[in-house]
Design a protein around this motif. Structure first.
Motif, PDB file in Angstrom:
ATOM      1  N   LEU A  39      12.500   5.783  -9.748  1.00 36.37           N
ATOM      2  CA  LEU A  39      11.767   6.775 -10.205  1.00 36.37           C
ATOM      3  C   LEU A  39      12.039   7.600  -9.279  1.00 36.37           C
ATOM      4  O   LEU A  39      12.136   7.672  -8.143  1.00 36.37           O
ATOM      5  N   PRO A  40      12.283   8.934  -9.747  1.00 36.61           N
ATOM      6  CA  PRO A  40      12.623  10.107  -8.653  1.00 36.61           C
ATOM      7  C   PRO A  40      11.415  10.583  -7.997  1.00 36.61           C
ATOM      8  O   PRO A  40      10.180  10.422  -8.159  1.00 36.61           O
ATOM      9  N   TYR A  41      11.634  11.068  -6.600  1.00 36.96           N
ATOM     10  CA  TYR A  41      10.956  11.483  -5.683  1.00 36.96           C
ATOM     11  C   TYR A  41      10.445  13.047  -6.442  1.00 36.96           C
ATOM     12  O   TYR A  41      11.118  13.611  -6.508  1.00 36.96           O
ATOM     13  N   LEU A  42       9.205  13.224  -6.640  1.00 39.59           N
ATOM     14  CA  LEU A  42       8.734  14.387  -7.000  1.00 39.59           C
ATOM     15  C   LEU A  42       8.007  15.187  -5.799  1.00 39.59           C
ATOM     16  O   LEU A  42       7.281  14.633  -5.138  1.00 39.59           O
ATOM     17  N   ALA A  43       8.909  16.357  -5.538  1.00 42.16           N
ATOM     18  CA  ALA A  43       8.517  17.238  -4.259  1.00 42.16           C
ATOM     19  C   ALA A  43       6.863  17.287  -4.181  1.00 42.16           C
ATOM     20  O   ALA A  43       6.357  17.275  -3.095  1.00 42.16           O
ATOM     21  N   GLY A  44       6.292  17.678  -5.221  1.00 45.42           N
ATOM     22  CA  GLY A  44       4.829  17.807  -5.079  1.00 45.42           C
ATOM     23  C   GLY A  44       3.888  16.713  -5.190  1.00 45.42           C
ATOM     24  O   GLY A  44       2.882  16.902  -5.373  1.00 45.42           O
ATOM     25  N   GLY A  45       4.343  15.602  -5.285  1.00 45.41           N
ATOM     26  CA  GLY A  45       3.571  14.408  -5.231  1.00 45.41           C
ATOM     27  C   GLY A  45       3.494  14.009  -6.879  1.00 45.41           C
ATOM     28  O   GLY A  45       3.841  14.815  -7.726  1.00 45.41           O
ATOM     29  N   VAL A  46       2.458  13.132  -7.061  1.00 45.65           N
ATOM     30  CA  VAL A  46       2.121  12.675  -8.348  1.00 45.65           C
ATOM     31  C   VAL A  46       0.675  13.133  -8.541  1.00 45.65           C
ATOM     32  O   VAL A  46      -0.315  12.620  -7.967  1.00 45.65           O
ATOM     33  N   PRO A  54      -4.542  -4.581  -6.587  1.00 45.67           N
ATOM     34  CA  PRO A  54      -4.560  -4.250  -5.285  1.00 45.67           C
ATOM     35  C   PRO A  54      -3.230  -4.577  -4.674  1.00 45.67           C
ATOM     36  O   PRO A  54      -2.510  -5.433  -4.803  1.00 45.67           O
ATOM     37  N   ALA A  55      -2.949  -3.791  -3.448  1.00 43.88           N
ATOM     38  CA  ALA A  55      -1.871  -3.809  -2.750  1.00 43.88           C
ATOM     39  C   ALA A  55      -1.806  -5.328  -2.190  1.00 43.88           C
ATOM     40  O   ALA A  55      -2.551  -5.933  -1.886  1.00 43.88           O
ATOM     41  N   THR A  56      -0.516  -5.854  -2.172  1.00 44.46           N
ATOM     42  CA  THR A  56      -0.124  -7.188  -1.913  1.00 44.46           C
ATOM     43  C   THR A  56      -0.095  -6.902  -0.166  1.00 44.46           C
ATOM     44  O   THR A  56       0.589  -6.524   0.384  1.00 44.46           O
ATOM     45  N   GLY A  84       0.741  -1.359  -0.023  1.00 38.55           N
ATOM     46  CA  GLY A  84       0.102   0.068  -0.002  1.00 38.55           C
ATOM     47  C   GLY A  84       0.873   1.369   0.142  1.00 38.55           C
ATOM     48  O   GLY A  84       1.850   1.203   0.750  1.00 38.55           O
ATOM     49  N   GLY A  85       0.279   2.182  -0.705  1.00 38.21           N
ATOM     50  CA  GLY A  85       1.179   3.440  -0.919  1.00 38.21           C
ATOM     51  C   GLY A  85       2.433   3.798  -1.425  1.00 38.21           C
ATOM     52  O   GLY A  85       3.109   4.509  -1.306  1.00 38.21           O
ATOM     53  N   THR A  86       2.917   2.684  -2.079  1.00 35.73           N
ATOM     54  CA  THR A  86       4.365   2.641  -2.862  1.00 35.73           C
ATOM     55  C   THR A  86       4.415   3.446  -4.069  1.00 35.73           C
ATOM     56  O   THR A  86       5.186   3.694  -4.609  1.00 35.73           O
ATOM     57  N   GLY A  87       3.080   3.507  -4.721  1.00 35.63           N
ATOM     58  CA  GLY A  87       2.981   4.349  -5.841  1.00 35.63           C
ATOM     59  C   GLY A  87       2.362   3.583  -7.182  1.00 35.63           C
ATOM     60  O   GLY A  87       2.904   3.767  -8.133  1.00 35.63           O
ATOM     61  N   LYS A  88       1.611   2.485  -6.895  1.00 31.52           N
ATOM     62  CA  LYS A  88       1.236   1.434  -7.860  1.00 31.52           C
ATOM     63  C   LYS A  88       0.534   2.320  -8.778  1.00 31.52           C
ATOM     64  O   LYS A  88       0.614   2.455  -9.941  1.00 31.52           O
ATOM     65  N   THR A  89      -0.583   3.210  -8.153  1.00 33.21           N
ATOM     66  CA  THR A  89      -1.477   3.921  -9.051  1.00 33.21           C
ATOM     67  C   THR A  89      -0.781   4.937 -10.044  1.00 33.21           C
ATOM     68  O   THR A  89      -0.950   4.861 -11.286  1.00 33.21           O
ATOM     69  N   SER A  90       0.250   5.543  -9.494  1.00 34.13           N
ATOM     70  CA  SER A  90       0.968   6.516 -10.186  1.00 34.13           C
ATOM     71  C   SER A  90       1.813   5.840 -11.289  1.00 34.13           C
ATOM     72  O   SER A  90       2.092   6.308 -12.469  1.00 34.13           O
ATOM     73  N   VAL A  91       2.328   4.612 -11.151  1.00 37.30           N
ATOM     74  CA  VAL A  91       3.253   3.871 -11.985  1.00 37.30           C
ATOM     75  C   VAL A  91       2.395   3.210 -12.897  1.00 37.30           C
ATOM     76  O   VAL A  91       2.551   3.450 -14.293  1.00 37.30           O
TER      77      VAL A  91
HETATM   78  N1  LIG Z   1       7.458   9.333  -7.395  1.00 42.65           N
HETATM   79  C1  LIG Z   1       6.896   9.871  -6.132  1.00 42.65           C
HETATM   80  N2  LIG Z   1       7.354  11.227  -5.685  1.00 42.65           N
HETATM   81  C2  LIG Z   1       6.728  11.663  -4.683  1.00 42.65           C
HETATM   82  N3  LIG Z   1       5.143  11.458  -4.420  1.00 42.65           N
HETATM   83  C3  LIG Z   1       4.789  10.294  -4.832  1.00 42.65           C
HETATM   84  C4  LIG Z   1       5.474   9.428  -5.933  1.00 42.65           C
HETATM   85  N4  LIG Z   1       4.880   8.437  -6.187  1.00 42.65           N
HETATM   86  C5  LIG Z   1       3.582   8.597  -5.732  1.00 42.65           C
HETATM   87  N5  LIG Z   1       3.659   9.551  -4.963  1.00 42.65           N
HETATM   88  C6  LIG Z   1       2.654  10.084  -3.761  1.00 42.65           C
HETATM   89  O1  LIG Z   1       2.611   9.020  -3.057  1.00 42.65           O
HETATM   90  C7  LIG Z   1       1.040   8.750  -2.759  1.00 42.65           C
HETATM   91  C8  LIG Z   1       0.858   7.338  -2.989  1.00 42.65           C
HETATM   92  O2  LIG Z   1       0.886   7.202  -4.521  1.00 42.65           O
HETATM   93  P1  LIG Z   1       0.081   6.159  -5.234  1.00 42.65           P
HETATM   94  O3  LIG Z   1      -1.623   6.375  -4.877  1.00 42.65           O
HETATM   95  O4  LIG Z   1       0.539   5.958  -6.569  1.00 42.65           O
HETATM   96  O5  LIG Z   1       0.344   4.888  -4.427  1.00 42.65           O
HETATM   97  P2  LIG Z   1      -0.462   3.106  -4.423  1.00 42.65           P
HETATM   98  O6  LIG Z   1       0.466   2.373  -4.022  1.00 42.65           O
HETATM   99  O7  LIG Z   1      -1.373   3.234  -5.592  1.00 42.65           O
HETATM  100  O8  LIG Z   1      -1.481   3.531  -3.123  1.00 42.65           O
HETATM  101  P3  LIG Z   1      -2.540   2.644  -2.538  1.00 42.65           P
HETATM  102  O9  LIG Z   1      -2.041   1.415  -1.976  1.00 42.65           O
HETATM  103  O10 LIG Z   1      -3.239   3.474  -1.448  1.00 42.65           O
HETATM  104  O11 LIG Z   1      -3.448   2.404  -3.745  1.00 42.65           O
HETATM  105  C9  LIG Z   1       0.310   9.544  -3.708  1.00 42.65           C
HETATM  106  O12 LIG Z   1      -0.114  10.886  -2.696  1.00 42.65           O
HETATM  107  C10 LIG Z   1       1.297  10.163  -4.561  1.00 42.65           C
HETATM  108  O13 LIG Z   1       1.180  11.539  -5.070  1.00 42.65           O
END
Ligand SMILES: Nc1ncnc2c1ncn2[C@@H]1O[C@H](COP(=O)(O)OP(=O)(O)OP(=O)(O)O)[C@@H](O)[C@H]1O
Ligand SMILES: [Mg+2]
Length: 327
Positions: A298-305, A152-154, A21-28
């Motif tokens: 993948l880089p950390y983006l200061a403002g989130g994705v 879904p999150a593992t 959970g919260g690792t960035g799956k949706t963003s990726v």
């Molecule tokens: N590379 C990044 N740099 C900065 N913030 C990020 C990065 N990737 C994701 N985030 C932020 O981290 C949070 C979680 O990202 P995301 O929703 O993609 O994760 P997820 O694995 O899909 O979460 P969930 O398990 O809740 O579905 C979001 O607020 C997103 O904007």
């Protein structure tokens, strides 16, 4: 020099993005879908779970797309696979009578019975993916070149992808056996399907990701050819200033810099940033070592994705790790 993945992600038909959970799956998942569409592929990004997060990343202010889905950019469609909609659709195709089936599915005792049955959501969702993957245009070309799944999150227990295999071995005949066999064949075809794990560069994920990769490959039999390590801190000081903290520590302690704290304080700040960065980098390396797989940082983006510009940045990094396409 470590070698990269052999097959491009964009050459598969189905990429399943997973991780804690919260690792960035949706963003990726959204960034990969974006990249595919940019390369001219017809892409479907399918989100699982109760909420929709992908549409707003692709199109600012987008309204929900639901099970029917919607094209948000040319060649890029998003949908949410809700297992109740999927089972209703499936039963309608198999049995007929949509109105009746919807009524039965809404009937509370039936829903309770369904909710107690293990694995049906996974199976019905994967069945829907199989169906989407099979869909053709009038010309005979596949309707979608690439399906990206935000899985879904593992968590603990059985993985989402293991259900078909279990059903195939537990149910010996009939449509359930047949459909599970098709789904299992799709999942375990490495030319078709790959799982893309997403992890963070921290201590626990290094261990958990290697366990996940082993289970996916050995138990489920699905291909995993790289690991995304998301939100990796970039080098804090730029080229030539890698050890800025040490340079600052050598300054005359009495030096007064206009508008700035004493050199000792600046050196401590820089030292803190450098150790954070180096720790992050060490875990990236450890994830690579433990999984034995190429790592895509993948880089950390200061403002989130939050929108298309951010997806474009992530897409560039995903693209940089794609092997050259076979001629
Ligand atoms: N590379 C990044 N740099 C900065 N913030 C990020 C990065 N990737 C994701 N985030 C932020 O981290 C949070 C979680 O990202 P995301 O929703 O993609 O994760 P997820 O694995 O899909 O979460 P969930 O398990 O809740 O579905 C979001 O607020 C997103 O904007
Ligand atoms: Mg998510």
């Amino acid at each position: 020099l470590e070698s990269g993945p052999e097959r491009p992600l964009l050459a598969r038909r189905l990429v399943i993005v997973t991780g804690k959970g919260g690792t960035g799956k949706t963003s990726v998942a959204a960034a990969l879908a974006w990249l595919g569409a940019e390369r001219g592929l017809r892409v479907l990004v399918a989100e699982m779970g109760p909420d929709e997060h992908v549409p707003r990343l692709l199109e600012p202010g987008a309204t929900p797309v639901g099970y029917a889905g919607r094209e948000l950019r040319p060649g890029l469609r998003a949908m949410r696979i809700d297992p109740y909609s999927a089972i209703s659709e499936y039963l309608t195709l198999q049995v007929g009578g949509r109105a009746l089936i919807d009524r039965v599915l809404r009937y509370k005792p039936f829903r309770q019975l369904l909710d107690a049955a293990p694995g049906w959501r996974e199976l019905i969702t994967l069945g829907k993916l199989w169906h989407l993957e099979q869909m053709k245009q009038a010309s005979g070309r596949p309707l979608y070149d690439l399906l990206v799944v935000d899985a879904p999150a593992t968590g603990h227990g059985i993985t989402f992808l293991d259900v078909p295999r279990v059903v195939v071995s537990a149910v010996r005949a009939g449509p359930l056996h047949r459909h599970s066999t098709w789904v299992e064949a799709m999942i375990t075809d490495a030319a078709h399907t790959v799982v893309l794990p997403v992890a963070l560069a921290e201590e626990l994920p290094a261990r958990e990701t290697s366990e996940l990769v082993t289970r996916l490959r050995e138990q489920v039999g699905v291909d995993v050819d790289r690991v995304v390590v998301n939100a990796v801190m970039p080098a804090p000081f730029g080229a030539g200033f890698e050890r800025l903290d040490e340079t600052l520590a050598r300054l005359d302690p009495e030096l007064r810099l206009p508008g700035l704290p004493a050199p000792r304080v600046l050196a401590a700040c820089a030292g803190h940033l450098r150790s954070r960065f180096e720790l992050n980098r060490r875990y990236v390396e450890e994830i690579g070592n433990r999984t034995g797989l190429p790592v895509v940082p993948l880089p950390y983006l200061a403002g989130g994705v939050g929108g298309p510009e951010d997806l474009a940045v992530l897409a560039r990094h995903l693209e940089a790790h794609e092997p050259a396409r076979a001629a």
